[in-house]
Design a protein around this motif. Structure first.
Motif, short mmCIF file in Angstrom:
data_model
loop_
_atom_site.label_atom_id
_atom_site.label_comp_id
_atom_site.label_asym_id
_atom_site.label_seq_id
_atom_site.Cartn_x
_atom_site.Cartn_y
_atom_site.Cartn_z
N LEU A 62 -0.48 2.09 14.20
CA LEU A 62 -0.38 0.65 13.80
C LEU A 62 -0.66 -0.32 14.86
O LEU A 62 -0.62 0.02 15.87
CB LEU A 62 1.06 0.26 13.36
N ASP A 63 -0.82 -1.54 14.49
CA ASP A 63 -1.11 -2.43 15.47
C ASP A 63 -0.14 -2.82 16.40
O ASP A 63 1.27 -2.99 15.84
CB ASP A 63 -1.58 -3.93 14.77
N TYR A 64 -0.21 -2.89 17.65
CA TYR A 64 0.81 -2.91 18.65
C TYR A 64 1.66 -4.23 18.52
O TYR A 64 2.86 -4.32 18.89
CB TYR A 64 0.24 -3.00 20.11
N THR A 86 2.73 -0.79 3.46
CA THR A 86 3.87 -0.39 3.89
C THR A 86 3.78 0.54 4.55
O THR A 86 2.69 1.28 4.91
CB THR A 86 4.85 0.25 2.58
N THR A 87 5.00 1.07 5.75
CA THR A 87 4.73 2.05 6.37
C THR A 87 6.29 2.29 6.75
O THR A 87 7.28 1.88 6.66
CB THR A 87 3.95 1.76 7.92
N SER A 88 6.23 3.55 7.42
CA SER A 88 7.88 4.25 8.17
C SER A 88 7.55 4.96 9.46
O SER A 88 6.46 5.39 9.57
CB SER A 88 8.27 4.89 7.03
N GLY A 89 8.57 4.76 10.29
CA GLY A 89 8.53 5.55 11.47
C GLY A 89 9.84 5.94 11.95
O GLY A 89 10.89 5.57 11.59
N VAL A 90 9.73 7.01 13.01
CA VAL A 90 10.98 7.59 13.58
C VAL A 90 10.78 7.23 14.95
O VAL A 90 9.67 7.74 15.55
CB VAL A 90 11.10 8.97 13.03
N ILE A 91 11.74 7.04 15.83
CA ILE A 91 11.67 6.82 17.20
C ILE A 91 12.05 7.90 17.78
O ILE A 91 13.05 8.90 17.81
CB ILE A 91 12.79 5.60 17.41
N SER A 92 11.14 8.34 18.59
CA SER A 92 11.45 9.44 19.53
C SER A 92 11.71 9.05 20.92
O SER A 92 12.36 9.73 21.79
CB SER A 92 9.98 10.54 19.47
N SER A 93 10.81 8.07 21.35
CA SER A 93 11.22 7.69 22.65
C SER A 93 11.32 6.22 22.79
O SER A 93 12.56 5.61 23.60
CB SER A 93 10.20 7.92 23.67
N SER A 94 10.65 5.58 21.88
CA SER A 94 10.73 3.99 22.06
C SER A 94 10.12 3.33 20.99
O SER A 94 9.36 4.21 20.10
CB SER A 94 10.14 3.29 23.31
N LEU A 95 10.44 2.26 20.43
CA LEU A 95 9.83 1.56 19.41
C LEU A 95 8.36 1.29 19.34
O LEU A 95 7.51 1.51 18.55
CB LEU A 95 10.71 0.09 19.06
N TYR A 108 4.63 -4.94 5.49
CA TYR A 108 3.58 -6.18 5.97
C TYR A 108 2.38 -6.58 5.57
O TYR A 108 1.85 -5.81 4.73
CB TYR A 108 3.78 -5.87 7.53
N LYS A 109 1.91 -7.60 6.08
CA LYS A 109 0.39 -7.96 5.67
C LYS A 109 -0.72 -7.88 6.87
O LYS A 109 -0.12 -8.32 7.91
CB LYS A 109 0.38 -9.38 5.06
N GLU A 110 -1.78 -7.63 6.58
CA GLU A 110 -2.81 -7.46 7.50
C GLU A 110 -3.78 -8.60 6.94
O GLU A 110 -4.14 -8.70 5.72
CB GLU A 110 -3.42 -6.07 7.93
N LYS A 111 -4.58 -8.93 8.10
CA LYS A 111 -5.92 -9.81 7.74
C LYS A 111 -7.08 -9.00 7.85
O LYS A 111 -7.21 -8.23 8.72
CB LYS A 111 -6.03 -11.02 8.56
N GLU A 140 -0.74 -10.47 10.04
CA GLU A 140 -0.51 -11.49 9.27
C GLU A 140 1.13 -11.68 9.28
O GLU A 140 1.47 -12.93 9.84
CB GLU A 140 -0.94 -11.73 7.80
N SER A 141 1.89 -10.82 8.85
CA SER A 141 3.35 -11.34 8.82
C SER A 141 4.15 -9.89 8.56
O SER A 141 3.52 -8.85 8.01
CB SER A 141 3.68 -11.97 7.70
N ILE A 142 5.33 -9.84 8.76
CA ILE A 142 6.24 -8.71 8.53
C ILE A 142 7.00 -9.32 7.19
O ILE A 142 8.04 -10.41 7.48
CB ILE A 142 7.15 -8.20 9.44
#
Length: 417
Positions: A169-171, A151-160, A200-203, A214-216
């Motif tokens: 995180l992975d682009y 799990t993660t969270s973020g805040v937009i300062s300029s762009s996603l 989300y899931k990572e491999k 892997e997926s969101i």
């Protein structure tokens, strides 16, 4: 005297011996003696082979290398190379497409002949092909992969994309996240302070080496104070087809995409009166301009048939697509077109690339929208949705979605700085 001394000496020695024996019995009883078992250290392995059994050469495909030249450099005859390439199918390894930068390993015998016994080519961090020369056999294999949910969270300062990057995180999360919301949120209108949360899931290979996204599973985007939920749900168990729906089982997919390209900026909107930068006069601008770098892919915003793919002095290279008897779209100033008249295109399919052909002062695409033959501003139209979820699937969806929503709601939003 001599006999007496020997007797005394013998008695003393016997006493010492008796005392020693008694001490051994008392301090180290038999039941306390433990046998130490030495475990055999496992032999190091890679791609299923014991490294101790071979001389192994690790290398990377260089520009100009072919399977034949690599094998020749290790003493394999052209006849054996021909036999391998003719016997092993492309589904295992396409010998004609060995790409520069891809790693490979050559397993040789340990005797004086240094004969090549196996060749391993890594298509990706997960998949690889094993070519056994003696048996003339090829096998496609995969490294064991572990899927981890995060799990993660973020805040937009300029762009996603900047927010994803700042979170480390992975682009690819940026692209996948944008794909989910591309119908319901105008990414060109994201504001500073908008927030998001993701499940989300990572491999991972061998549980430690990162191997990609892997997926969101679930997401929520807080935009202009409103929360947009998204949950991935399998629509068809036979095909594995999935789609995203909100907390009320409404599809996030629309008949039209919000924009004809990704991560750009709107340089000019639909207006009845705009000063034309080339013609130097006031006139209507019945389109939306998206500024982007030359060569940026342009895609069709909906399924349809290409009705025009041509060039004019004003439009430059352009494409027009008819979606239904009611709706059509047009894309101007392309550097080059990627479709032909009469071709059927799917939503999101690339139809051309950003340029500045025709009457344009910089690289951009002018996106035009027709409803019943009249040009309109698509951002002010009530556009149709895609096919809704079938009623019989909704009970299963709500049961599936409920725990994910609880998990998502328990993730704290990243604070706005």
């Amino acid at each position: 005297m001599f006999r007496f001394f020997n007797f005394r000496l013998l008695s003393l020695l016997l006493g010492i011996l008796v005392i020693s024996c008694n001490d051994d019995v008392e301090t180290t009883p038999e039941k306390e003696i433990e046998t130490i078992k030495v475990e055999k250290i496992p032999e190091p392995k890679i791609f299923g082979f014991n490294l101790n059994d071979y001389e192994v050469v690790f290398d990377t495909v260089r520009r100009g290398d072919t399977f034949g030249t690599i094998m020749d450099s290790h003493g394999v005859s052209p006849g054996k190379v021909y036999q391998l390439t003719q016997s092993i199918p492309d589904s295992v390894m396409n010998f004609r497409r060995i790409n520069p930068g891809k790693p490979y390993a050559v397993f040789k015998s340990k005797d004086s002949t240094q004969r090549v016994e196996h060749f391993v080519y890594q298509n990706s961090v997960i998949n690889y092909a094993v070519i056994s020369l003696d048996s003339v056999k090829g096998t496609a294999k995969s490294k064991p992969v572990t899927i981890k949910q995060k799990t993660t969270s973020g805040v937009i300062s300029s762009s996603l994309s900047a927010a994803i990057d700042e979170a480390g995180l992975d682009y690819l999360l940026t692209n996948r996240f944008a794909d989910i919301y591309q119908w319901s949120v105008d990414f060109f209108k994201l504001q500073e302070g908008d927030q998001f949360k993701l499940i989300y899931k990572e491999k991972y290979i061998d549980d430690t080496i990162y191997a990609g996204l892997e997926s969101i599973d679930a997401a929520v985007l807080k935009h202009r104070g409103r929360e947009f939920y998204a949950f991935e749900f399998e629509m068809d168990s036979l095909t594995g087809r999935t789609d995203y729906f909100d907390e009320e089982a409404k599809t996030l997919r629309k008949f039209f995409l919000k924009a004809p390209l990704q991560f750009s900026r709107i340089s000019s909107r639909y207006t009845r009166r705009r000063f034309h930068p080339v013609q130097r006069r006031w006139k209507a601008h019945k389109g939306t301009d998206y500024a982007a770098g030359t060569g940026t892919p342009i895609w069709s915003t909906a399924d349809g048939v290409v009705t025009k793919a041509s060039y004019t002095r004003g439009n430059g290279n352009y494409v027009k697509v008819r979606h239904t008897s009611k709706y059509s779209t047009q894309y101007l100033h392309m550097s080059r077109r990627a479709v032909k008249v009469g071709q059927y295109v799917k939503q999101g399919e690339i139809i051309g690339y950003v340029g500045q052909t025709g009457l344009a002062t910089g690289p951009h695409v002018c996106y035009r929208f027709w409803v019943n033959g009249r040009q309109v501003d698509p951002y002010k139209e009530d556009l149709p949705e895609a096919e809704p979820m079938k009623e019989e699937l909704k009970p299963s969806y709500f049961e599936f979605m409920a725990p994910l929503k609880v998990q998502l709601d328990n993730v704290e939003y990243k604070e706005i700085m």
